[in-house]
Design a protein around this motif. Structure first.
Motif, PDB file in Angstrom:
ATOM      1  N   ARG A  16       0.833  -1.203   0.000  1.00  0.00           N
ATOM      2  CA  ARG A  16       0.000   0.000   0.000  1.00  0.00           C
ATOM      3  C   ARG A  16       0.867   1.251   0.000  1.00  0.00           C
ATOM      4  NH1 ARG A  16      -4.421  -1.274   4.716  1.00  0.00           N
ATOM      5  NH2 ARG A  16      -5.184  -3.275   3.903  1.00  0.00           N
ATOM      6  N   ALA A  17       1.938   1.210   0.788  1.00  0.00           N
ATOM      7  CA  ALA A  17       2.824   2.371   0.852  1.00  0.00           C
ATOM      8  C   ALA A  17       3.476   2.629  -0.498  1.00  0.00           C
ATOM      9  CB  ALA A  17       3.885   2.156   1.921  1.00  0.00           C
ATOM     10  N   ALA A  18       3.877   1.550  -1.175  1.00  0.00           N
ATOM     11  CA  ALA A  18       4.500   1.702  -2.498  1.00  0.00           C
ATOM     12  C   ALA A  18       3.531   2.362  -3.466  1.00  0.00           C
ATOM     13  CB  ALA A  18       4.946   0.341  -3.019  1.00  0.00           C
ATOM     14  N   GLU A  19       2.240   1.996  -3.370  1.00  0.00           N
ATOM     15  CA  GLU A  19       1.225   2.626  -4.218  1.00  0.00           C
ATOM     16  C   GLU A  19       1.111   4.120  -3.932  1.00  0.00           C
ATOM     17  OE1 GLU A  19      -2.308   0.463  -3.452  1.00  0.00           O
ATOM     18  OE2 GLU A  19      -1.656  -1.355  -4.510  1.00  0.00           O
ATOM     19  N   GLY A  20       1.441   4.500  -2.693  1.00  0.00           N
ATOM     20  CA  GLY A  20       1.382   5.912  -2.317  1.00  0.00           C
ATOM     21  C   GLY A  20       2.696   6.649  -2.507  1.00  0.00           C
ATOM     22  N   GLY A  21       3.645   6.007  -3.191  1.00  0.00           N
ATOM     23  CA  GLY A  21       4.897   6.672  -3.494  1.00  0.00           C
ATOM     24  C   GLY A  21       5.972   6.545  -2.439  1.00  0.00           C
ATOM     25  N   VAL A  22       5.844   5.564  -1.528  1.00  0.00           N
ATOM     26  CA  VAL A  22       6.835   5.359  -0.473  1.00  0.00           C
ATOM     27  C   VAL A  22       7.695   4.152  -0.809  1.00  0.00           C
ATOM     28  CG1 VAL A  22       7.173   4.771   1.963  1.00  0.00           C
ATOM     29  CG2 VAL A  22       5.399   6.405   1.314  1.00  0.00           C
ATOM     30  N   ASP A  23       8.987   4.323  -0.753  1.00  0.00           N
ATOM     31  CA  ASP A  23       9.929   3.228  -0.962  1.00  0.00           C
ATOM     32  C   ASP A  23       9.736   2.201   0.155  1.00  0.00           C
ATOM     33  OD1 ASP A  23      12.112   1.516  -1.110  1.00  0.00           O
ATOM     34  OD2 ASP A  23      13.575   3.108  -1.421  1.00  0.00           O
ATOM     35  N   PRO A  24       9.459   0.920  -0.174  1.00  0.00           N
ATOM     36  CA  PRO A  24       9.278  -0.098   0.878  1.00  0.00           C
ATOM     37  C   PRO A  24      10.454  -0.188   1.835  1.00  0.00           C
ATOM     38  CG  PRO A  24       8.528  -0.950  -1.231  1.00  0.00           C
ATOM     39  CD  PRO A  24       9.184   0.366  -1.522  1.00  0.00           C
ATOM     40  N   GLU A  25      11.664   0.092   1.367  1.00  0.00           N
ATOM     41  CA  GLU A  25      12.828   0.033   2.257  1.00  0.00           C
ATOM     42  C   GLU A  25      12.802   1.162   3.280  1.00  0.00           C
ATOM     43  OE1 GLU A  25      15.106  -2.424   2.573  1.00  0.00           O
ATOM     44  OE2 GLU A  25      13.649  -3.400   1.236  1.00  0.00           O
ATOM     45  N   VAL A  26      12.192   2.284   2.914  1.00  0.00           N
ATOM     46  CA  VAL A  26      12.045   3.382   3.865  1.00  0.00           C
ATOM     47  C   VAL A  26      11.012   3.015   4.926  1.00  0.00           C
ATOM     48  CG1 VAL A  26      11.328   5.795   4.128  1.00  0.00           C
ATOM     49  CG2 VAL A  26      12.778   5.120   2.210  1.00  0.00           C
ATOM     50  N   MET A  27       9.979   2.299   4.524  1.00  0.00           N
ATOM     51  CA  MET A  27       8.925   1.931   5.468  1.00  0.00           C
ATOM     52  C   MET A  27       9.321   0.761   6.364  1.00  0.00           C
ATOM     53  SD  MET A  27       4.901   1.182   4.703  1.00  0.00           S
ATOM     54  CE  MET A  27       3.700   1.405   6.008  1.00  0.00           C
ATOM     55  N   ARG A  28      10.277  -0.056   5.913  1.00  0.00           N
ATOM     56  CA  ARG A  28      10.618  -1.272   6.646  1.00  0.00           C
ATOM     57  C   ARG A  28      10.913  -1.035   8.135  1.00  0.00           C
ATOM     58  NH1 ARG A  28      12.175  -6.144   4.757  1.00  0.00           N
ATOM     59  NH2 ARG A  28      12.572  -5.277   2.683  1.00  0.00           N
ATOM     60  N   PRO A  29      11.692  -0.002   8.508  1.00  0.00           N
ATOM     61  CA  PRO A  29      11.958   0.197   9.939  1.00  0.00           C
ATOM     62  C   PRO A  29      10.716   0.475  10.774  1.00  0.00           C
ATOM     63  CG  PRO A  29      13.555   1.388   8.617  1.00  0.00           C
ATOM     64  CD  PRO A  29      12.479   0.930   7.678  1.00  0.00           C
ATOM     65  N   LEU A  30       9.651   0.959  10.126  1.00  0.00           N
ATOM     66  CA  LEU A  30       8.397   1.199  10.845  1.00  0.00           C
ATOM     67  C   LEU A  30       7.561  -0.064  10.985  1.00  0.00           C
ATOM     68  CD1 LEU A  30       7.218   4.555   9.205  1.00  0.00           C
ATOM     69  CD2 LEU A  30       8.604   4.250  11.253  1.00  0.00           C
ATOM     70  N   LEU A  31       7.766  -1.016  10.095  1.00  0.00           N
ATOM     71  CA  LEU A  31       6.964  -2.242  10.105  1.00  0.00           C
ATOM     72  C   LEU A  31       7.582  -3.337  10.960  1.00  0.00           C
ATOM     73  CD1 LEU A  31       5.979  -2.513   6.325  1.00  0.00           C
ATOM     74  CD2 LEU A  31       4.531  -1.747   8.219  1.00  0.00           C
ATOM     75  N   GLU A  32       8.889  -3.406  10.969  1.00  0.00           N
ATOM     76  CA  GLU A  32       9.565  -4.475  11.684  1.00  0.00           C
ATOM     77  C   GLU A  32       9.910  -4.041  13.108  1.00  0.00           C
ATOM     78  OE1 GLU A  32      12.954  -5.467   9.315  1.00  0.00           O
ATOM     79  OE2 GLU A  32      11.759  -6.654   7.884  1.00  0.00           O
ATOM     80  N   VAL A  33      10.135  -5.019  13.970  1.00  0.00           N
ATOM     81  CA  VAL A  33      10.699  -4.734  15.288  1.00  0.00           C
ATOM     82  C   VAL A  33      12.159  -5.160  15.283  1.00  0.00           C
ATOM     83  CG1 VAL A  33       8.527  -4.881  16.541  1.00  0.00           C
ATOM     84  CG2 VAL A  33       9.869  -6.959  16.192  1.00  0.00           C
ATOM     85  N   LYS A  34      12.956  -4.437  16.054  1.00  0.00           N
ATOM     86  CA  LYS A  34      14.379  -4.725  16.175  1.00  0.00           C
ATOM     87  C   LYS A  34      14.759  -4.710  17.650  1.00  0.00           C
ATOM     88  CE  LYS A  34      15.590  -2.602  11.730  1.00  0.00           C
ATOM     89  NZ  LYS A  34      16.562  -1.738  11.011  1.00  0.00           N
ATOM     90  N   ALA A  35      15.713  -5.549  17.995  1.00  0.00           N
ATOM     91  CA  ALA A  35      16.174  -5.577  19.387  1.00  0.00           C
ATOM     92  C   ALA A  35      16.619  -4.190  19.837  1.00  0.00           C
ATOM     93  CB  ALA A  35      17.306  -6.591  19.537  1.00  0.00           C
TER      94      ALA A  35
END
Length: 268
Positions: free
Chosen positions: A210-229
Motif C-alpha cells: 500500500r505504501a508503495a502505491e502511495g509513493g513510499v519506498d518499501p525500504e524506507v517503510m521497513r523500519p516502521l513495520l519491523e521490530v528490532k532488538a
C-alpha cells in the motif's frame, strides 16, 4: 484510561536473534493479526504465566463474526487500546459494542498515516530507524500515565487483551513492562517481542504494498513495520539511565504492585 465504547529485569545480555521457532501461543484469527497468549512464559524463579489470562494483539476492531466468537470465548474482562483517535474508524463500532474497550492513547497523532506518509516520502531507512529509536526512548518518559494505568488495570487480575495497530511497538513496550513485573527474564521478553516479525509477516507485506502505491519506498517503510532488538533496548536504556532500572521504574515511577500482578497471573 477512558472507555471508548466504539530491581531490574536482571543483568542478562539480551540477544538480538529471535528463536528459530516462535515460542508464543498464537491464536489464528481471520482479521486480527499478532494475537498471542502470554501464558506459559517462564519467570526467572521457575514459575510460569497462567494461560488464558493475558493476550496481546494488533487491532482487533475489524474482527470477523467468527473472530468475535473466538474472542468472546476468551471471556475478556477488558480490552485496552493504545491507539490514538486518528488511527480509528467509525467502522469499529461492532467491536466496541461487544467488549469493554478502554482507550489509553499513546503517541497521539504521531502514528497516523497523515503524519507518517510525508515523513516516509521524504525520508531514508536510516532516518526512519532513528525515528523509531526516539519513539522507544520516549515511551518510558512521555507516557507514564498511559502505561502505568495499563499495569494498574492488570493488577485487578482479569482476563485482559491489549493492543495497538500492529501489536508490536506500543504493545511491545507494554509487554516489556508487564512481563518484567511478572519476573520474566530479558531473554524471554526480547524473544516474545521479536516474534512480531514472524506473526506480522503477511500484514507487513500488505502495508508495504500500500505504501508503495502511495509513493513510499518499501525500504524506507521497513523500519516502521519491523521490530528490532535495538528498539526495545532503547527503552531499557532510558529506564536504566533515568530511573536506575526496571524495579525502580515499575514501583517508584508507575506505582505498580508487582506482588499483586504475580499473584494474579503466575502459576505455582
Amino acid at each position: 484510561m477512558r472507555e471508548t465504547g466504539a530491581g531490574e529485569t536482571g543483568q542478562e545480555e539480551v540477544s538480538a536473534t529471535p528463536p528459530a521457532t516462535p515460542q508464543g501461543a498464537a491464536l489464528a484469527l481471520d482479521n486480527v493479526v499478532n494475537l498471542r497468549d502470554l501464558g506459559g512464559l517462564a519467570t526467572r524463579d521457575g514459575r510460569r504465566v497462567r494461560a488464558g489470562k493475558l493476550f496481546r494483539s494488533g487491532n482487533p476492531a475489524f474482527a470477523s463474526v467468527a473472530d468475535l466468537a473466538r474472542l468472546r470465548a476468551l471471556r475478556l474482562d477488558m480490552v485496552i487500546d493504545f491507539r490514538s483517535s486518528g488511527e480509528k474508524s467509525p467502522r469499529e463500532r461492532a467491536f466496541g459494542e461487544a467488549f469493554r474497550w478502554i482507550a489509553t492513547p499513546v503517541l497521539e497523532g504521531s502514528m497516523s498515516m497523515a503524519e507518517l506518509m510525508p515523513r516516509m516520502r521524504g525520508g531514508s531507512p536510516a532516518q526512519m530507524e532513528a525515528f523509531m529509536l526516539e519513539v522507544y526512548g520516549d515511551f518510558p518518559r512521555k507516557y507514564q500515565a498511559a502505561f502505568g494505568g495499563f499495569l494498574k488495570a492488570a493488577e485487578a487480575g482479569g482476563n485482559l487483551l491489549y493492543h495497538c495497530t500492529a501489536g508490536k511497538d506500543r504493545t511491545g513496550f507494554a509487554t516489556l513492562l508487564l512481563l518484567a513485573g511478572l519476573g520474566v527474564g530479558e531473554h524471554a521478553i526480547m524473544a516474545n517481542y521479536l516474534e512480531s516479525n514472524h506473526w506480522n509477516r503477511d500484514f507487513n507485506a500488505q502495508m508495504s504494498a500500500r505504501a508503495a502505491e502511495g509513493g513510499v519506498d518499501p525500504e524506507v517503510m521497513r523500519p516502521l513495520l519491523e521490530v528490532k532488538a535495538a528498539y526495545l533496548e532503547a527503552s531499557l536504556h532510558a529506564i536504566g539511565r533515568d530511573h536506575g532500572g526496571m524495579e525502580a521504574y515499575l514501583g517508584g515511577v508507575l506505582g505498580v504492585d508487582v506482588q499483586r500482578l504475580r499473584q494474579a497471573y503466575l502459576a505455582a
